[in-house]
Write a protein that holds these residues in place. Structure first.
Motif, PDB file in Angstrom:
ATOM      1  N   ASP A  34       0.855  -1.186   0.000  1.00 54.95           N
ATOM      2  CA  ASP A  34       0.000   0.000   0.000  1.00 54.95           C
ATOM      3  C   ASP A  34       0.892   1.237   0.000  1.00 54.95           C
ATOM      4  O   ASP A  34       1.540   1.554   1.000  1.00 54.95           O
ATOM      5  CB  ASP A  34      -0.910  -0.009   1.227  1.00 54.95           C
ATOM      6  N   LEU A  35       0.922   1.945  -1.115  1.00 56.54           N
ATOM      7  CA  LEU A  35       1.797   3.116  -1.233  1.00 56.54           C
ATOM      8  C   LEU A  35       1.341   4.297  -0.374  1.00 56.54           C
ATOM      9  O   LEU A  35       2.094   5.237  -0.169  1.00 56.54           O
ATOM     10  CB  LEU A  35       1.889   3.560  -2.693  1.00 56.54           C
ATOM     11  N   ASP A  36       0.112   4.261   0.129  1.00 59.23           N
ATOM     12  CA  ASP A  36      -0.392   5.342   0.977  1.00 59.23           C
ATOM     13  C   ASP A  36      -0.077   5.142   2.453  1.00 59.23           C
ATOM     14  O   ASP A  36      -0.300   6.032   3.265  1.00 59.23           O
ATOM     15  CB  ASP A  36      -1.910   5.482   0.803  1.00 59.23           C
ATOM     16  N   THR A  37       0.453   3.981   2.821  1.00 61.76           N
ATOM     17  CA  THR A  37       0.793   3.699   4.209  1.00 61.76           C
ATOM     18  C   THR A  37       2.151   4.313   4.538  1.00 61.76           C
ATOM     19  O   THR A  37       3.125   4.075   3.821  1.00 61.76           O
ATOM     20  CB  THR A  37       0.858   2.177   4.450  1.00 61.76           C
ATOM     21  N   PRO A  38       2.231   5.115   5.610  1.00 63.24           N
ATOM     22  CA  PRO A  38       3.531   5.726   5.958  1.00 63.24           C
ATOM     23  C   PRO A  38       4.483   4.674   6.534  1.00 63.24           C
ATOM     24  O   PRO A  38       4.051   3.621   7.016  1.00 63.24           O
ATOM     25  CB  PRO A  38       3.150   6.755   7.021  1.00 63.24           C
ATOM     26  N   PRO A  39       5.783   4.945   6.496  1.00 60.70           N
ATOM     27  CA  PRO A  39       6.751   4.002   7.069  1.00 60.70           C
ATOM     28  C   PRO A  39       6.657   3.989   8.593  1.00 60.70           C
ATOM     29  O   PRO A  39       6.199   4.948   9.207  1.00 60.70           O
ATOM     30  CB  PRO A  39       8.101   4.558   6.618  1.00 60.70           C
TER      31      PRO A  39
END
Length: 53
Positions: A34-39
């Motif tokens: 999920d590219l919208d999930t922050p690290p």
């Protein structure tokens, strides 16, 4: 380009920037699902490591 550093962490080099060394938690070797999930940032995390060489 990034590569493992002998001093620990990952050394990042690019001909237009000053080389630096960062902790491994800052580098993703694979694209996240999920590219919208922050690290996930560790508590009291270091953002840059010194020395760089």
């Amino acid at each position: 380009m990034g590569s493992p550093s002998d001093l620990g962490g990952v050394r990042i080099e690019h001909f237009e920037y000053v080389p630096c060394r960062v902790p491994e938690w800052r580098v993703r070797w694979e694209e996240p699902v999920d590219l919208d999930t922050p690290p996930e940032i560790p508590v009291d995390a270091q953002w840059k490591l010194f020395p760089t060489d």
